[in-house]
Every structure is written in structure tokens, then in C-alpha cells.
Scaffold this active site. Structure first.
Site, PDB file in Angstrom:
ATOM      1  N   GLY A 258       0.839  -1.199   0.000  1.00 38.39           N
ATOM      2  CA  GLY A 258       0.000   0.000   0.000  1.00 38.39           C
ATOM      3  C   GLY A 258       0.873   1.248   0.000  1.00 38.39           C
ATOM      4  N   GLY A 259       0.389   2.289   0.686  1.00 36.51           N
ATOM      5  CA  GLY A 259       1.118   3.561   0.721  1.00 36.51           C
ATOM      6  C   GLY A 259       2.500   3.426   1.342  1.00 36.51           C
TER       7      GLY A 259
ATOM      8  N   GLU B 260      24.007  -3.477 -19.914  1.00 39.77           N
ATOM      9  CA  GLU B 260      24.601  -4.765 -20.331  1.00 39.77           C
ATOM     10  C   GLU B 260      23.883  -5.239 -21.599  1.00 39.77           C
ATOM     11  OE1 GLU B 260      27.115  -6.274 -18.469  1.00 39.77           O
ATOM     12  OE2 GLU B 260      27.019  -4.898 -16.783  1.00 39.77           O
TER      13      GLU B 260
ATOM     14  N   GLU C  24      15.740  -4.997 -25.498  1.00 37.63           N
ATOM     15  CA  GLU C  24      15.433  -5.106 -26.939  1.00 37.63           C
ATOM     16  C   GLU C  24      16.604  -5.810 -27.638  1.00 37.63           C
ATOM     17  OE1 GLU C  24      15.003  -2.209 -25.252  1.00 37.63           O
ATOM     18  OE2 GLU C  24      12.820  -2.288 -25.212  1.00 37.63           O
TER      19      GLU C  24
ATOM     20  N   ARG D 100      17.975 -13.452 -33.883  1.00 39.60           N
ATOM     21  CA  ARG D 100      19.013 -13.726 -34.889  1.00 39.60           C
ATOM     22  C   ARG D 100      19.424 -15.195 -34.850  1.00 39.60           C
ATOM     23  NH1 ARG D 100      23.261  -9.138 -33.912  1.00 39.60           N
ATOM     24  NH2 ARG D 100      22.226  -7.508 -35.056  1.00 39.60           N
TER      25      ARG D 100
END
Ligand SMILES: Cc1cc2nc3c(=O)[nH]c(=O)nc-3n(C[C@H](O)[C@H](O)[C@H](O)COP(=O)(O)OP(=O)(O)OC[C@H]3O[C@@H](n4cnc5c(N)ncnc54)[C@H](O)[C@@H]3O)c2cc1C
Length: 380
Positions: free
Chosen positions: A338-339, A362, A366, A374
């Protein structure tokens, strides 16, 4: 197939965990506020053999495998991922030196690197080249005595703090074959640093640009062979990715442990919040995700230890999966507080901030997917 840690591996984890809890965790918030890690921590870390975790025993290192090293980073990051990740960078550099430098160079620098009286930074990124690291422009021009460096490295963890900088520089033409690795000691004329970067997380680590302005180094400071520096830099990164993932894992486990305790104490609607089934399911999901992340990370580390042909792909997959899982878990833990989760005293918001950058450095996540895709396309 045996998924259990050996007794030795369990002892390594326990030693790192105990060290972290005693010597790092109590200070982590202060160091974050001060924006630095006291230099006198490192020789203590060096005494444990953590200054050269996978430096060979012949060179005086601990000679551990990559899987063993992930245990150290998982355990230390349970105290503070920022401090643990900084140690990973030093180890990445130490391994590069041990693997590629001449015996004379190793004899000169490794003893202090291993004791961590010399703390190392890794300098690849530049203001104009991050993911596309091979586009780096910092030049090292050959002179009679050695090399003259000109250019700027960006985002360097330990910039202005470390004792020496392992730098990827251009000694030849454009492309990977024109990159070499050189060692630049703090105090070298022509070496200077930018202002400290003001960051979201990893705030105990100083981050700054490293600048070379007619910075002259001896020819003896070339690590390995000219033109092989990009290869050396990439080889360091497989292990670095595992370590960063391990840092996410350890920190997320700490957050989950704290959340389990907190949920037993916090009451709402007349009962402790751990009695709400919807929240119990979230706990279970986090446990499942972290256990899956741990197994996947250790498999990738094992592949790197074995020299498996698909080790790079597995390191990339593990880095992406574990860092994203870690961030998701710490964010959920904050929510379940919570808060209070938003307050620094509860220790969770720091982990949310610290872990975010693990998806960026590092190699961004993406780029991890680029590596995986690849490989899939090549081998279909
Ligand atoms: C706190 C911190 C500490 C760091 N420490 C170090 C250090 O010690 N040493 C060091 O050398 N570097 C360090 N870095 C730099 C870090 O490695 C780079 O920030 C990272 O590699 C990304 O590079 P960039 O920031 O230039 O982003 P960019 O490369 O400009 O990327 C921008 C966006 O485009 C995406 N992108 C780029 N190319 C592709 C592609 N081909 N396909 C799909 N998406 C793509 C990226 O994933 C990203 O989302 C550090 C960074 C930070 C934030």
C-alpha cells in the site's frame, strides 16, 4: 540432471549473504543518499575472494564458475543491488584482463585488482553509441611511446571513482576489427570526468562521463592484441548479463520476503491482508515467477560454464526474462505494501528504482531479443 546446489555452492551463497547483511544492508540507504560507496568496503570484499570471482586460480583468483558467481550476486543483491551490480562490473574487467592480457601486465595489475585495492570500471558506451557499441569513436592513436587517447565515454559506472578504466577504443578503421582494449589508470594526464549523473536508481554508484583529452598511455597498457577489443568486450558481457539478472533476482526475493512478513502484520477489514485470497494468489504468482527465473538463470550460467554453443543466446534470454520478472515482482511488492511501499523506510521503493536500469544496461532488453531472434533465424 541435478538441480541442487552443491555444498560448496550453498556455502558460497551463505557467505555472500552473510557479508551483505552485515556490511552492506545496514548502510545501503545512507550510501544511496551520499551517492557513493565507501572505498574501504572493497578490500573487505576482496578478502572474500570476490574481487576476482572467475579469475583463474593460477592468476590468484577464486576460479569460480559462472553459476557460482551468480550465487554471489544473488546473495549480495539481497542487501543492495546497486552495490552488488558495481562489483559485477569490476569482475567483468578482471576476467577480461585474466583472459587476454600478457603475463607481464597481469603480474603488474592483477594482485591489486584481486584485493580490490584497485577498483575497475568498464568503458564501452559513448554519447553517440550505446546499443550500437561498435560505432564507438574514442580514438587511441599509436605514438612512439604508446597511445594518445581522445574522446568521451558515457554512463560509466565508477567514473571519477574507480582506480582504473578498461576502455574500448578505436585503434583502426570503422567496425569491430578496429577496436582495441586499453587500461587507463586514474591520475593519467588528460583523463578527466564529467559531472555525476543524477539517476533514478543505482544512486550509491557514481556514474559519470570519462573523458580523454590527449591522454597518453604506455604501449604496455594495451590489453591483449590490437583489433580484438570488441571481441573481448562482448565476451565479458555474457557473464555480466547473468550477474545483472542475478542482482534482479536477489533483490526481488528480498522484496517478496519482506512482503510476506508485512502482509501478516497489516490489517484491513478486520483481518490481516494475507487472508485475502486475491492477494494470496498474487503471492503465489510471484513465487512461481521468481522460481522460474532462478532455474532459467542457473541454466544459462551452466551453459556458459560448459561452453555450450547456445550459451550467448541463453544468457540473453535469461537477462531479459529475469530482469523483467524481477522488476515486475518488486513493483507488485510495493503495491502490496500500500502507501507504505512508497516510503523509503520500507525498503521497497529503492528496489523498484534500482532494478529498472537492469532492463537497459549490459545490452538493453530489446537487444537481448535481437540476439535471440538472430539465433533462431540462423538455425531454423
Ligand atoms: C546507470 C547506468 C550505468 C551504466 N554503466 C555503464 C558502464 O559502466 N559502462 C558502459 O560502457 N556503459 C554503461 N551504461 C550504458 C548502457 O550500457 C547503455 O545505456 C545501453 O547499452 C543502451 O544504450 P543507449 O543508452 O545509448 O540507448 P540506445 O542504444 O540509443 O537505445 C535507445 C532505444 O532504442 C532501442 N534500440 C536500439 N537499437 C535497437 C535495435 N537494433 N533493435 C531494437 N531496439 C533497439 C534500445 O533498446 C532503447 O530502447 C550505463 C547506463 C546506465 C543508465
Amino acid at each position: 540432471m541435478d538441480f541442487a546446489l552443491t555444498d560448496e555452492q550453498s556455502a558460497i551463497f551463505d557467505m555472500a549473504y552473510a557479508f551483505g547483511q552485515d556490511n552492506i544492508a545496514p548502510h545501503a540507504r545512507d550510501w544511496e543518499a551520499q551517492g557513493t560507496i565507501p572505498k574501504d568496503l572493497w578490500p573487505q570484499v576482496g578478502e572474500l575472494g570476490f574481487g576476482g570471482l572467475y579469475v583463474s586460480e593460477e592468476s590468484g583468483g577464486a576460479g569460480l564458475g559462472r553459476l557460482d558467481a551468480t550465487l554471489v550476486f544473488e546473495a549480495l543483491s539481497m542487501a543492495c543491488p546497486s552495490v552488488a551490480a558495481f562489483l559485477s562490473i569490476h569482475n567483468m574487467c578482471a576476467r577480461m584482463i585474466d583472459s587476454f592480457a600478457s603475463d607481464a601486465f597481469k603480474a603488474r595489475v592483477l594482485p591489486d585488482v584481486l584485493t580490490m585495492n584497485t577498483v575497475l570500471s568498464y568503458c564501452l558506451t559513448e554519447p553517440g553509441s550505446g546499443s550500437d557499441a561498435v560505432a564507438l569513436k574514442t580514438r587511441a592513436d599509436r605514438t612512439n611511446e604508446g597511445y594518445t587517447l581522445n574522446g568521451t565515454k558515457a554512463f560509466i559506472s565508477g567514473g571519477g571513482y574507480s582506480d582504473a578504466y578498461v576502455c574500448m577504443v578505436r585503434t583502426g578503421d570503422a567496425g569491430a576489427g578496429g577496436v582495441s582494449t586499453v587500461y587507463v589508470e586514474d591520475g593519467t594526464k588528460g583523463l578527466s570526468f564529467g559531472a555525476l549523473e543524477d539517476k533514478m536508481g543505482w544512486r550509491s554508484q557514481p556514474t559519470a562521463q570519462v573523458q580523454f583529452d590527449d591522454c597518453k598511455i604506455s604501449a604496455d597498457n594495451l590489453i591483449g592484441e590490437e583489433g580484438k577489443g570488441f571481441k573481448y568486450a562482448m565476451m565479458g558481457l555474457d557473464g555480466g548479463r547473468l550477474n545483472i539478472a542475478a542482482c534482479s533476482l536477489g533483490a526481488a526475493q528480498t522484496a517478496l520476503n519482506a512482503t510476506l512478513t508485512y502482509m501478516g502484520e497489516r490489517k484491513a477489514f478486520g483481518q490481516s491482508i494475507d487472508q485475502f485470497q486475491g492477494l494470496q494468489w498474487r503471492l503465489a504468482d510471484m513465487e512461481i515467477e521468481l522460481q522460474a527465473a532462478r532455474v532459467f538463470l542457473r541454466q544459462a550460467a551452466w551453459k556458459l560454464d560448459q561452453g555450450a554453443p547456445d550459451a550467448t543466446k541463453f544468457c540473453a534470454m535469461a537477462k531479459k526474462f529475469v530482469t523483467e520478472t524481477g522488476s515486475k515482482v518488486v513493483d507488485q511488492c510495493l503495491q502490496l505494501h500500500g502507501g507504505y511501499g512508497y516510503l523509503a523506510d520500507y525498503g521497497i521503493e529503492k528496489l523498484v528504482r534500482d532494478l529498472r536500469v537492469h532492463q537497459i544496461l549490459e545490452g538493453t532488453n530489446e537487444i537481448m531479443r535481437v540476439i535471440v531472434a538472430r539465433d533462431m533465424l540462423k538455425n531454423r
